[in-house]
Scaffold this motif. Sequence first.
Motif, PDB file in Angstrom:
ATOM      1  N   LYS A  29       0.743  -1.243  -0.122  1.00 13.11           N
ATOM      2  CA  LYS A  29      -0.071  -0.199  -0.135  1.00 13.11           C
ATOM      3  C   LYS A  29       0.787   1.253  -0.090  1.00 13.11           C
ATOM      4  O   LYS A  29       0.669   2.191  -0.687  1.00 13.11           O
ATOM      5  CB  LYS A  29      -1.054  -0.061   1.317  1.00 13.11           C
ATOM      6  N   SER A  30       1.776   1.458   0.952  1.00 14.40           N
ATOM      7  CA  SER A  30       2.649   2.679   0.844  1.00 14.40           C
ATOM      8  C   SER A  30       3.399   2.782  -0.254  1.00 14.40           C
ATOM      9  O   SER A  30       3.623   3.959  -0.681  1.00 14.40           O
ATOM     10  CB  SER A  30       3.380   2.665   2.249  1.00 14.40           C
ATOM     11  N   GLU A  33       1.031   3.966  -2.930  1.00 16.76           N
ATOM     12  CA  GLU A  33       0.658   5.246  -2.605  1.00 16.76           C
ATOM     13  C   GLU A  33       1.940   6.307  -3.026  1.00 16.76           C
ATOM     14  O   GLU A  33       1.315   7.303  -3.713  1.00 16.76           O
ATOM     15  CB  GLU A  33       0.391   5.399  -1.085  1.00 16.76           C
ATOM     16  N   ASP A  34       2.943   6.079  -2.768  1.00 14.08           N
ATOM     17  CA  ASP A  34       4.061   6.954  -3.064  1.00 14.08           C
ATOM     18  C   ASP A  34       4.228   6.950  -4.665  1.00 14.08           C
ATOM     19  O   ASP A  34       4.410   7.838  -5.423  1.00 14.08           O
ATOM     20  CB  ASP A  34       5.310   6.274  -2.596  1.00 14.08           C
ATOM     21  N   ASP A  39      -3.670   8.898  -1.862  1.00 12.29           N
ATOM     22  CA  ASP A  39      -4.022   9.199  -0.377  1.00 12.29           C
ATOM     23  C   ASP A  39      -4.654   8.021   0.262  1.00 12.29           C
ATOM     24  O   ASP A  39      -5.307   7.139  -0.662  1.00 12.29           O
ATOM     25  CB  ASP A  39      -4.844  10.443  -0.243  1.00 12.29           C
ATOM     26  N   PRO A  40      -4.861   7.724   1.543  1.00 11.67           N
ATOM     27  CA  PRO A  40      -5.271   6.761   2.311  1.00 11.67           C
ATOM     28  C   PRO A  40      -6.804   6.573   1.619  1.00 11.67           C
ATOM     29  O   PRO A  40      -7.100   5.520   1.448  1.00 11.67           O
ATOM     30  CB  PRO A  40      -5.285   7.073   3.439  1.00 11.67           C
ATOM     31  N   TRP A 225      -4.661  -3.124   6.859  1.00 18.74           N
ATOM     32  CA  TRP A 225      -4.005  -1.784   7.116  1.00 18.74           C
ATOM     33  C   TRP A 225      -2.930  -1.865   8.364  1.00 18.74           C
ATOM     34  O   TRP A 225      -2.383  -0.795   8.391  1.00 18.74           O
ATOM     35  CB  TRP A 225      -4.996  -0.755   7.703  1.00 18.74           C
ATOM     36  N   TYR A 228       0.532  -0.579   7.089  1.00 17.18           N
ATOM     37  CA  TYR A 228       0.472   0.845   6.835  1.00 17.18           C
ATOM     38  C   TYR A 228       0.255   1.561   8.203  1.00 17.18           C
ATOM     39  O   TYR A 228       1.015   2.745   8.447  1.00 17.18           O
ATOM     40  CB  TYR A 228      -0.827   1.297   6.175  1.00 17.18           C
ATOM     41  N   TYR A 229      -0.349   1.139   9.246  1.00 12.88           N
ATOM     42  CA  TYR A 229      -0.440   1.888  10.511  1.00 12.88           C
ATOM     43  C   TYR A 229       0.893   1.912  11.254  1.00 12.88           C
ATOM     44  O   TYR A 229       1.357   2.877  11.946  1.00 12.88           O
ATOM     45  CB  TYR A 229      -1.545   1.115  11.421  1.00 12.88           C
ATOM     46  N   GLU A 231       3.664   1.697   9.855  1.00 19.51           N
ATOM     47  CA  GLU A 231       4.700   2.525   9.319  1.00 19.51           C
ATOM     48  C   GLU A 231       4.360   3.893   9.514  1.00 19.51           C
ATOM     49  O   GLU A 231       5.288   4.754   9.815  1.00 19.51           O
ATOM     50  CB  GLU A 231       4.735   2.179   8.015  1.00 19.51           C
ATOM     51  N   ARG A 232       3.209   4.446   9.158  1.00 17.15           N
ATOM     52  CA  ARG A 232       2.805   5.927   8.924  1.00 17.15           C
ATOM     53  C   ARG A 232       2.549   6.388  10.484  1.00 17.15           C
ATOM     54  O   ARG A 232       2.855   7.485  10.664  1.00 17.15           O
ATOM     55  CB  ARG A 232       1.435   5.898   8.378  1.00 17.15           C
ATOM     56  N   ARG A 238       9.623   0.757   6.481  1.00 17.56           N
ATOM     57  CA  ARG A 238       8.668   0.043   5.510  1.00 17.56           C
ATOM     58  C   ARG A 238       8.728  -1.462   5.287  1.00 17.56           C
ATOM     59  O   ARG A 238       7.982  -2.155   5.749  1.00 17.56           O
ATOM     60  CB  ARG A 238       8.859   0.530   4.024  1.00 17.56           C
TER      61      ARG A 238
END
Length: 402
Positions: A29-30, A33-34, A39-40, A225, A228-229, A231-232, A238
């Motif tokens: 996901k991340s 996203e990049d 966006d989420p 998720w 993602y949680y 990491e972010r 990552r």
Amino acid sequence: MRAVSRVFVLTWVAYASYYLTRKNFSVSKSAIEDAFGLDPRALGLIDTGYLAAYAVGQFAMGLLGDRIGSRRLVGVGMIVSAALTATAGASGTVIAIALCLGANGFAQASGWPGTVKALTPWVDPARRGRVMGMWSTCYQVGGLVAGAVASYLVKHAGWRAAFVIPALWVAVIGGLILVALPEARPAAGAERAAARRRLLASPSVWALGLAYFCLKLIRYSLLFWLPYYLERSLGYARGIAGYQSLSFEIGGIAGAIAIGAVSDRWFGGRRGLAGLGGCLGLAAALALYVLVSRVGAFANFAAMALVGFLLFGPDALVSAASAQDLGGREASATAAGWINGLGSIGAVLQGVLTAEVSARFGWDALFYVFVALALLAALAMVPRVLAERAAMPQKRPRAQSG
């Protein structure tokens, strides 16, 4: 190898392998996203499309599985899933990826009704909790291995490789199922239809479906998720975030085995009561995770493993052994598909719910929503507990002497 052992091993490997074409997006996901400047909320919409197709597919594949049998349903479903996942990894636009993942959701729905049905004729009902608890480790081990493979590929070869390479394995296993999975003689059409009518008129199916709605909403939120949680929100690197998230499935492996054995040995096959206790424990474990998630990596790992233990335990009982109890040989695919389909409606909501609640109120608030859902799952198990109690043979009062 005896037929029963072959069925157990082949269906276990097959369903575990489904996760190799399911877990890719969660871990990637991340990176996606990049790569595409998303966006989420956009990521949540892709999740929603996949899971909506998966939910619809459960109802359809359950009915189809009782008609055409497990071998064709699972074998063809795996090959189609592999092709769609590889295409998503090679796609150059977000729309193409989203369309492939949505279609993959429908193909993935062939897995659970097909494999549960394949096992039903071979498993003694008196040992069903224990056997299916052990067998249900397929989706914890599958998620664990798939997450590790995808994390490694994302880190060392890029997110596209995390889609394409695992798909090759899934296609091979699908071919193996088509040529090697034994099947018991199917029930006659009239027999299937009567069993299906009885099943869908049973309040237990709807009660278990509601409980599974709550459990799958929580489970898929964490599956999709959690990396993602970590990491972010918590600042893990990552690659490390992907590995750290495997705690969920590690705990789940032990939980599925333990609760299945408990339901047979201590609850006499009363799986509703065992599942209710597991759901109450899950609510407590989720509240604990909020308190310790930021203490350190070890505490985070241990607390999430406990969540996995207490989630996958009732999850396995509801979706596998209880579905076989209700559906029997004639309608076990329909029972598994119906319960899983109702549960998957909850999974559909997780993409939007997770993104919106975490963005507006923070991740701690999201975990408290999960606590409430676990309590609702426990409440939903009550009708099944009462039905099991009513079905128990009544003890005769002892005759008084004198």
